[in-house]
Write a protein that holds these residues in place. Structure first.
Motif, PDB file in Angstrom:
ATOM      1  N   ASP A   1       0.823  -1.206   0.000  1.00 12.61           N
ATOM      2  CA  ASP A   1       0.000   0.000   0.000  1.00 12.61           C
ATOM      3  C   ASP A   1       0.857   1.257   0.000  1.00 12.61           C
ATOM      4  OD1 ASP A   1      -2.435  -1.285  -0.100  1.00 12.61           O
ATOM      5  OD2 ASP A   1      -2.729  -1.259   2.066  1.00 12.61           O
ATOM      6  N   LEU A   2       0.422   2.230  -0.796  1.00 12.76           N
ATOM      7  CA  LEU A   2       1.039   3.549  -0.857  1.00 12.76           C
ATOM      8  C   LEU A   2       0.024   4.555  -0.343  1.00 12.76           C
ATOM      9  CD1 LEU A   2       3.225   5.602  -1.802  1.00 12.76           C
ATOM     10  CD2 LEU A   2       2.103   5.555  -4.055  1.00 12.76           C
ATOM     11  N   VAL A   3       0.438   5.338   0.661  1.00 18.05           N
ATOM     12  CA  VAL A   3      -0.400   6.386   1.221  1.00 18.05           C
ATOM     13  C   VAL A   3       0.326   7.707   1.022  1.00 18.05           C
ATOM     14  CG1 VAL A   3      -1.521   7.282   3.302  1.00 18.05           C
ATOM     15  CG2 VAL A   3      -1.329   4.797   2.961  1.00 18.05           C
ATOM     16  N   MET A   4      -0.354   8.649   0.377  1.00 20.23           N
ATOM     17  CA  MET A   4       0.216   9.978   0.163  1.00 20.23           C
ATOM     18  C   MET A   4      -0.482  10.959   1.086  1.00 20.23           C
ATOM     19  SD  MET A   4       0.456   9.928  -4.009  1.00 20.23           S
ATOM     20  CE  MET A   4       0.614  11.694  -4.078  1.00 20.23           C
ATOM     21  N   LEU A   5       0.298  11.749   1.815  1.00 21.79           N
ATOM     22  CA  LEU A   5      -0.240  12.741   2.736  1.00 21.79           C
ATOM     23  C   LEU A   5       0.090  14.133   2.219  1.00 21.79           C
ATOM     24  CD1 LEU A   5       0.869  11.181   6.141  1.00 21.79           C
ATOM     25  CD2 LEU A   5      -1.293  10.862   4.925  1.00 21.79           C
ATOM     26  N   SER A   6      -0.917  14.988   2.170  1.00 22.49           N
ATOM     27  CA  SER A   6      -0.674  16.355   1.739  1.00 22.49           C
ATOM     28  C   SER A   6      -1.343  17.320   2.705  1.00 22.49           C
ATOM     29  CB  SER A   6      -1.178  16.583   0.307  1.00 22.49           C
ATOM     30  OG  SER A   6      -2.565  16.350   0.229  1.00 22.49           O
ATOM     31  N   GLY A   7      -0.803  18.512   2.754  1.00 25.60           N
ATOM     32  CA  GLY A   7      -1.295  19.560   3.640  1.00 25.60           C
ATOM     33  C   GLY A   7      -0.145  20.485   3.964  1.00 25.60           C
TER      34      GLY A   7
ATOM     35  N   LEU B   1       2.551  22.915   6.061  1.00 28.66           N
ATOM     36  CA  LEU B   1       3.440  22.633   7.184  1.00 28.66           C
ATOM     37  C   LEU B   1       2.643  22.701   8.483  1.00 28.66           C
ATOM     38  CD1 LEU B   1       6.577  24.721   6.180  1.00 28.66           C
ATOM     39  CD2 LEU B   1       6.451  22.241   6.372  1.00 28.66           C
ATOM     40  N   GLY B   2       2.832  21.733   9.351  1.00 26.17           N
ATOM     41  CA  GLY B   2       2.142  21.714  10.631  1.00 26.17           C
ATOM     42  C   GLY B   2       0.716  21.202  10.589  1.00 26.17           C
ATOM     43  N   ALA B   3       0.294  20.640   9.456  1.00 25.54           N
ATOM     44  CA  ALA B   3      -1.092  20.173   9.328  1.00 25.54           C
ATOM     45  C   ALA B   3      -1.361  18.909  10.140  1.00 25.54           C
ATOM     46  CB  ALA B   3      -1.437  19.927   7.858  1.00 25.54           C
ATOM     47  N   GLY B   4      -0.328  18.090  10.379  1.00 30.63           N
ATOM     48  CA  GLY B   4      -0.521  16.867  11.141  1.00 30.63           C
ATOM     49  C   GLY B   4      -0.129  15.602  10.397  1.00 30.63           C
ATOM     50  N   LYS B   5       0.604  15.728   9.301  1.00 33.01           N
ATOM     51  CA  LYS B   5       0.994  14.571   8.499  1.00 33.01           C
ATOM     52  C   LYS B   5       1.864  13.597   9.296  1.00 33.01           C
ATOM     53  CE  LYS B   5       2.718  17.325   5.362  1.00 33.01           C
ATOM     54  NZ  LYS B   5       2.281  18.614   5.914  1.00 33.01           N
ATOM     55  N   THR B   6       2.859  14.128   9.987  1.00 33.19           N
ATOM     56  CA  THR B   6       3.741  13.253  10.765  1.00 33.19           C
ATOM     57  C   THR B   6       3.014  12.690  11.980  1.00 33.19           C
ATOM     58  OG1 THR B   6       5.699  14.430   9.977  1.00 33.19           O
ATOM     59  CG2 THR B   6       5.955  13.120  11.981  1.00 33.19           C
ATOM     60  N   THR B   7       2.133  13.455  12.583  1.00 26.53           N
ATOM     61  CA  THR B   7       1.345  12.961  13.718  1.00 26.53           C
ATOM     62  C   THR B   7       0.476  11.790  13.281  1.00 26.53           C
ATOM     63  OG1 THR B   7       1.352  15.152  14.737  1.00 26.53           O
ATOM     64  CG2 THR B   7      -0.347  13.610  15.477  1.00 26.53           C
TER      65      THR B   7
END
Length: 171
Positions: free
Chosen positions: A24-30, A32-38
């Motif tokens: 599975d490939l999951v792409m996160l966008s948003g 800086l500070g949106a919560g991608k790493t969280t």
């Protein structure tokens, strides 16, 4: 979906982990500070991987081996990469994809060619939120794997602080 705290974002990641499998490939966008790493931190907890999930901004990619029988988590931050898939080839993501879950932050225009099947999560700050905590998460599935997947489990209640909203995940 609406997320109102960092803990809820981590819980969303833990729920998402229950749907993921090797390949599975999951792409996160948003922004800086949106919560991608969280979100990715919660995903790592849900997958049961070794090592603290932190932003790989300066190392570009981190591999978190599984503690049990699950797949490894490959966490990529493509923010500093300007090229497309050619620049990403040095990371050997195409080799890792079949046996890992790959999460790519800032991957738009860079990793879509890895596979037709991918899940994109867009994280936006709520307009007018005075606490800077509220986020709207919009999932969009691509390819047969994700356009037919039942994502309703991500949207269920029971999270600390009232759960995620009851809206649909039609993408």
């Amino acid at each position: 979906m609406t997320v109102t705290s960092p803990e809820q974002m981590r819980e969303l990641g833990r729920r998402l982990a229950g749907l993921l499998r090797a390949g599975d490939l999951v792409m996160l966008s948003g922004e800086l500070g949106a919560g991608k790493t969280t979100l990715t931190r919660g995903l790592g907890e849900g997958l049961g991987v070794r090592g603290a999930v932190t932003s790989p901004t300066f190392v570009i990619a981190r591999v978190h081996p599984p503690l049990g029988d699950g797949p490894p988590l490959v966490h990529v931050d493509a923010y500093r990469l300007s090229g497309g898939l050619d620049e990403m080839e040095d990371l050997d993501l195409d080799v890792s994809l079949s046996d890992s879950v790959i999460v790519v932050e800032w991957g738009e225009g860079k990793v879509e060619e890895l596979t037709e099947d991918r899940l994109q999560l867009r994280i936006d700050r709520a307009v007018g939120d005075t606490t800077d905590e509220v986020r709207h998460v919009t999932p969009t599935g691509f390819g047969e794997r994700w356009t037919t997947a039942d994502l309703s489990g991500l949207d269920g209640g029971g999270l600390d602080g009232g759960g995620l909203d009851g809206g649909g995940l039609d993408g």
